[in-house]
Design a protein around this motif. Structure first.
Motif, PDB file in Angstrom:
ATOM      1  N   LYS A  24      35.988  55.736  49.091  1.00 57.84           N
ATOM      2  CA  LYS A  24      35.222  54.194  48.849  1.00 57.84           C
ATOM      3  C   LYS A  24      36.589  53.339  49.547  1.00 57.84           C
ATOM      4  CE  LYS A  24      34.028  49.927  46.319  1.00 57.84           C
ATOM      5  NZ  LYS A  24      33.350  49.357  45.565  1.00 57.84           N
ATOM      6  N   ILE A  41      38.734  55.643  38.892  1.00 59.85           N
ATOM      7  CA  ILE A  41      39.730  55.172  39.283  1.00 59.85           C
ATOM      8  C   ILE A  41      40.226  55.690  37.684  1.00 59.85           C
ATOM      9  CG2 ILE A  41      41.513  53.624  38.395  1.00 59.85           C
ATOM     10  CD1 ILE A  41      39.775  51.497  40.637  1.00 59.85           C
ATOM     11  N   LEU A  42      39.364  55.625  36.702  1.00 61.84           N
ATOM     12  CA  LEU A  42      39.791  56.426  35.311  1.00 61.84           C
ATOM     13  C   LEU A  42      40.222  57.482  35.859  1.00 61.84           C
ATOM     14  CD1 LEU A  42      37.688  54.911  32.843  1.00 61.84           C
ATOM     15  CD2 LEU A  42      40.058  55.016  32.749  1.00 61.84           C
ATOM     16  N   SER A 230      46.448  50.968  38.485  1.00 67.80           N
ATOM     17  CA  SER A 230      47.118  50.944  37.388  1.00 67.80           C
ATOM     18  C   SER A 230      48.056  52.018  36.265  1.00 67.80           C
ATOM     19  CB  SER A 230      45.707  51.634  35.852  1.00 67.80           C
ATOM     20  OG  SER A 230      44.901  52.720  37.087  1.00 67.80           O
ATOM     21  N   LYS A 295      41.086  43.291  23.171  1.00 64.72           N
ATOM     22  CA  LYS A 295      41.004  45.018  23.513  1.00 64.72           C
ATOM     23  C   LYS A 295      40.328  44.080  25.263  1.00 64.72           C
ATOM     24  CE  LYS A 295      38.186  48.000  20.807  1.00 64.72           C
ATOM     25  NZ  LYS A 295      36.965  49.048  20.671  1.00 64.72           N
ATOM     26  N   PRO A 297      41.196  42.446  28.906  1.00 71.63           N
ATOM     27  CA  PRO A 297      42.392  42.602  30.034  1.00 71.63           C
ATOM     28  C   PRO A 297      42.527  40.919  30.478  1.00 71.63           C
ATOM     29  CG  PRO A 297      40.306  44.180  29.729  1.00 71.63           C
ATOM     30  CD  PRO A 297      40.240  43.470  29.561  1.00 71.63           C
ATOM     31  N   ARG A 299      43.912  39.078  33.377  1.00 67.97           N
ATOM     32  CA  ARG A 299      43.871  39.584  34.677  1.00 67.97           C
ATOM     33  C   ARG A 299      45.287  38.937  35.397  1.00 67.97           C
ATOM     34  NH1 ARG A 299      42.089  44.351  35.933  1.00 67.97           N
ATOM     35  NH2 ARG A 299      39.580  44.054  34.364  1.00 67.97           N
ATOM     36  N   GLY A 319      45.324  44.777  33.705  1.00 66.66           N
ATOM     37  CA  GLY A 319      43.879  45.457  33.370  1.00 66.66           C
ATOM     38  C   GLY A 319      44.474  46.399  32.077  1.00 66.66           C
ATOM     39  N   PHE A 320      43.020  47.067  32.235  1.00 61.49           N
ATOM     40  CA  PHE A 320      43.173  48.142  31.298  1.00 61.49           C
ATOM     41  C   PHE A 320      44.236  49.337  31.698  1.00 61.49           C
ATOM     42  CE2 PHE A 320      40.598  52.202  30.034  1.00 61.49           C
ATOM     43  CZ  PHE A 320      40.658  51.788  28.734  1.00 61.49           C
ATOM     44  N   ARG A 349      39.084  33.390  30.280  1.00 61.09           N
ATOM     45  CA  ARG A 349      38.145  32.493  29.916  1.00 61.09           C
ATOM     46  C   ARG A 349      37.756  31.547  28.830  1.00 61.09           C
ATOM     47  NH1 ARG A 349      36.894  38.351  30.915  1.00 61.09           N
ATOM     48  NH2 ARG A 349      36.912  38.680  28.762  1.00 61.09           N
TER      49      ARG A 349
ATOM     50  N   GLN B  31      28.873  50.057  41.387  1.00 68.45           N
ATOM     51  CA  GLN B  31      29.760  49.042  42.298  1.00 68.45           C
ATOM     52  C   GLN B  31      30.712  49.004  41.590  1.00 68.45           C
ATOM     53  OE1 GLN B  31      28.052  49.779  45.199  1.00 68.45           O
ATOM     54  NE2 GLN B  31      29.495  47.344  46.021  1.00 68.45           N
ATOM     55  N   ASP B  34      34.533  52.751  36.295  1.00 67.52           N
ATOM     56  CA  ASP B  34      34.422  53.180  35.307  1.00 67.52           C
ATOM     57  C   ASP B  34      34.395  51.301  34.571  1.00 67.52           C
ATOM     58  OD1 ASP B  34      34.223  55.664  35.797  1.00 67.52           O
ATOM     59  OD2 ASP B  34      36.867  54.945  36.781  1.00 67.52           O
ATOM     60  N   VAL B  36      35.769  48.845  30.877  1.00 62.87           N
ATOM     61  CA  VAL B  36      36.234  49.762  30.470  1.00 62.87           C
ATOM     62  C   VAL B  36      36.256  48.504  29.663  1.00 62.87           C
ATOM     63  CG1 VAL B  36      38.156  51.460  31.748  1.00 62.87           C
ATOM     64  CG2 VAL B  36      38.275  48.554  31.454  1.00 62.87           C
ATOM     65  N   PHE B  37      35.457  47.687  29.455  1.00 64.00           N
ATOM     66  CA  PHE B  37      35.497  46.569  28.310  1.00 64.00           C
ATOM     67  C   PHE B  37      34.283  45.223  28.533  1.00 64.00           C
ATOM     68  CE2 PHE B  37      36.420  41.875  27.300  1.00 64.00           C
ATOM     69  CZ  PHE B  37      36.803  41.966  25.808  1.00 64.00           C
ATOM     70  N   GLU B  39      32.214  41.928  26.777  1.00 66.84           N
ATOM     71  CA  GLU B  39      31.985  40.926  26.094  1.00 66.84           C
ATOM     72  C   GLU B  39      30.537  40.360  26.447  1.00 66.84           C
ATOM     73  OE1 GLU B  39      35.741  38.839  25.041  1.00 66.84           O
ATOM     74  OE2 GLU B  39      34.393  36.697  26.773  1.00 66.84           O
ATOM     75  N   VAL B  55      30.071  39.957  29.578  1.00 67.14           N
ATOM     76  CA  VAL B  55      31.608  39.459  30.786  1.00 67.14           C
ATOM     77  C   VAL B  55      31.365  41.339  30.566  1.00 67.14           C
ATOM     78  CG1 VAL B  55      33.983  39.766  31.334  1.00 67.14           C
ATOM     79  CG2 VAL B  55      32.583  37.147  30.504  1.00 67.14           C
ATOM     80  N   GLU B  57      34.162  44.161  32.417  1.00 68.50           N
ATOM     81  CA  GLU B  57      34.652  44.673  33.013  1.00 68.50           C
ATOM     82  C   GLU B  57      35.630  46.269  33.682  1.00 68.50           C
ATOM     83  OE1 GLU B  57      38.388  42.477  32.140  1.00 68.50           O
ATOM     84  OE2 GLU B  57      37.743  40.788  31.217  1.00 68.50           O
ATOM     85  N   SER B  58      35.119  46.086  35.075  1.00 67.38           N
ATOM     86  CA  SER B  58      35.865  47.991  35.361  1.00 67.38           C
ATOM     87  C   SER B  58      37.793  47.834  35.068  1.00 67.38           C
ATOM     88  CB  SER B  58      35.839  47.951  36.606  1.00 67.38           C
ATOM     89  OG  SER B  58      35.913  47.162  37.800  1.00 67.38           O
ATOM     90  N   VAL B  59      37.935  48.796  35.693  1.00 70.62           N
ATOM     91  CA  VAL B  59      39.531  49.069  36.091  1.00 70.62           C
ATOM     92  C   VAL B  59      39.956  47.752  36.154  1.00 70.62           C
ATOM     93  CG1 VAL B  59      41.661  50.405  36.221  1.00 70.62           C
ATOM     94  CG2 VAL B  59      39.440  51.611  34.930  1.00 70.62           C
ATOM     95  N   LYS B  60      39.584  47.550  37.820  1.00 68.27           N
ATOM     96  CA  LYS B  60      39.751  46.139  38.597  1.00 68.27           C
ATOM     97  C   LYS B  60      39.333  45.634  38.350  1.00 68.27           C
ATOM     98  CE  LYS B  60      41.576  47.344  41.954  1.00 68.27           C
ATOM     99  NZ  LYS B  60      42.692  46.879  41.965  1.00 68.27           N
ATOM    100  N   ALA B  61      38.235  44.953  37.994  1.00 63.90           N
ATOM    101  CA  ALA B  61      38.400  43.619  37.983  1.00 63.90           C
ATOM    102  C   ALA B  61      36.882  42.911  36.873  1.00 63.90           C
ATOM    103  CB  ALA B  61      37.340  43.479  39.473  1.00 63.90           C
ATOM    104  N   ALA B  62      36.772  42.206  36.405  1.00 58.58           N
ATOM    105  CA  ALA B  62      35.992  41.022  35.220  1.00 58.58           C
ATOM    106  C   ALA B  62      35.005  40.798  36.600  1.00 58.58           C
ATOM    107  CB  ALA B  62      37.138  40.364  34.530  1.00 58.58           C
TER     108      ALA B  62
END
Lengths: 370, 125
Positions: A24, A41-42, A230, A295, A297, A299, A319-320, A349, B31, B34, B36-37, B39, B55, B57-62
């Motif tokens: 991608k 990514i993981l 990461s 838990k 993350p 940002r 992040g995670f 948030r 899209q 992975d 990972v979180f 809520e 909510v 969240e992936s590794v990259k973004a929420a």
């Protein structure tokens, strides 16, 4: 997905290979770069920690400084000791501004008759202009005809040694040349993941062939920019423009280790007054690791408060952490709150959530020091 | 007899009686990458159609997950926070987010059915 890069983006010599591998592609620092491959990514992150990940970092700038006194000249722009950097040794440093901020961070290798620099893609043009304006009598040569690959992970050394046995003995932050698949390469035993591995500078014309040779080894899989981020976050390494920038000093950024004794005492680099004062008295804020207790993350730009809810800083990367198995972050907090173990809150948030100042790296460095 | 509807923000809702089970679509999870979180809202929370409900969240973004329908949350997927990867593995099944008791079933008429959602996805690629 589009088969060709978006208009206006530059490409690396591996662009077609990334597309063939199903990456991608995203714009990054003006380049069309792979953010992830089909593995995700993981899986890519975990592979780099378990075996060997191949990264295309050809967007970064490779520069040669030539001329008698190149080391002394570069010392007028960076706070590291370059004059006493041994031949074949690599050192991390920063271009500092007159007010002690960081203009870019970079790697410097002493190649005997010249210095070899690797700078960030987004800062490349500015760095070149800065050096050309400030380094009189020194030739500043951009090596635009070279690609840069990184092979990172516990199996990286074995893979490279299979092609060039002499590389096995190279220690962390040293440089060597080797023929990999018949291609003359420049290797530094370094990286941006916290793992053992190499950054490999290769002529652009040979880059795809070298990448295919490395990917043909059973331990090696491609890793994109997503996992690169990461991995470096878990390793506690700064990302320019996020964790360090023109407003943060190397001392605030907890990079004092990269300023050797002679330079601390003697100064002679941009921003020395602020940097020496912060070394003596301590900075007002510090870059720290932050582990959320829960838990969620936190940002970049997440507000950090003390337990009473007063703002004391901000997350600059978060992040995670796949290897940690939970959220990780770094950011700046007031010096009084910077000690590991200090309880703070992260406002995610709109909700304050407990977190703890932590030592970095979050994932242990596994560099090869011999 | 259940009724499956989709939003343009890639949520789905499967309505049985007056309760809709909600989640994100396969397109949305692919899209995101992975997960990972997550809520999730507590039971009893009132949500409005198109308002933030959960909510992811992936590794990259929420990302926010919006309520596909208005109503009151009657249950959230208790197993999901400990196994957020279910959102990737089974977005329309075990990876569901919450159940909402519909306060205005007429809203369903504003959502897309399977065929309309597929046609909508085709316009995005």
């Amino acid at each position: 997905m589009a088969d060709t890069p978006q208009d206006g983006l530059q490409v690396t010599p591996l662009n077609a290979l990334h597309r063939e591998l199903g990456a991608k592609m995203v714009p990054f620092a003006g380049y069309d770069m792979p953010v992830q491959y089909p593995a995700g990514i993981l899986a890519e992150h975990n592979h780099a920690r378990a075996a060997a990940g191949l990264f295309d970092v050809s967007h970064m700038g490779q520069v040669r400084l030539e001329g008698a006194g190149a080391a002394a000249a570069l010392e007028t722009l960076v706070p590291a000791d370059i004059a006493n950097l041994g031949v074949g040794r690599t050192r991390y440093t920063q271009f500092t501004s007159e007010d002690g901020g960081i203009l870019d961070d970079l790697m410097v290798t002493n190649r005997g008759d010249h210095l070899f620099l690797v700078v960030n893609a987004a800062c490349k043009a500015q760095d070149l202009a800065h050096m050309r304006a400030r380094l009189g009598g020194i030739a500043v040569v951009e090596l635009a005809d070279r690609a840069l690959l990184a092979l990172q992970g516990p199996a990286a050394a074995a893979v490279v040694a299979r092609m060039a046995p002499e590389t096995a003995a190279m220690k962390f932050m040293t440089f060597g040349t080797a023929r990999l698949g018949g291609i003359e390469c420049w290797l530094t035993r370094s990286g941006y993941t916290g793992e053992d591995g190499f950054e490999i500078s290769v002529p652009a014309a040979g880059a795809e062939r070298l990448a295919r040779l490395l990917l043909a080894e059973p331990e090696v899989k491609p890793v994109g920019l997503g996992a690169r981020d990461s991995l470096r976050l878990e390793a506690g390494l700064c990302l320019y423009g996020h964790d360090i920038d023109a407003t943060t000093s190397p001392i605030e950024a907890d990079l004092a280790w990269s300023i050797q004794k002679r330079r601390r005492e003697g100064g002679g680099f941009p921003g020395a007054a602020r940097i020496q004062a912060e070394l003596a008295k301590g900075p007002s804020r510090r870059r720290v690791g932050i582990l959320p207790d829960g838990k969620a993350p936190a940002r970049e730009h997440t507000e950090v408060t003390d337990m009473a809810g007063r703002r004391i800083g901000e997350v600059t990367s978060g992040g995670f952490g796949p290897s940690v198995g939970g959220p990780v972050a770094m950011g700046y907090v007031e010096a009084a709150h910077a000690a590991p173990g200090t309880k703070v809150q992260l406002v995610v948030r709109g909700v304050p959530r407990p977190a703890t100042i932590a030592t970095m790296p979050f994932a242990p460095h596994r560099y090869f020091r011999g | 007899m259940s009724e499956l509807r989709y939003t343009k923000e890639h949520e789905w809702v499967r309505v049985e009686g007056d309760v809709g089970t909600c989640g994100i679509t396969d397109y949305a999870q692919s899209q995101l990458g992975d997960v990972v979180f997550v809520e999730l809202p507590a039971a009893g929370k009132k949500v409005a159609r198109g308002g933030e409900a959960a909510v992811v969240e992936s590794v990259k973004a929420a990302s926010e997950v919006y309520a596909p329908v208005s109503g009151e949350v009657v249950e959230s997927n208790a197993g999901l926070p400990d196994n957020p990867a279910q959102v990737n593995q089974s977005p329309m099944g075990d990876g569901w987010f919450m159940k909402i008791r519909l306060s205005n079933p007429a809203e369903l008429g504003e959502l897309m059915d399977e065929a309309a959602y597929k046609a909508y996805l085709a316009t995005l690629s």
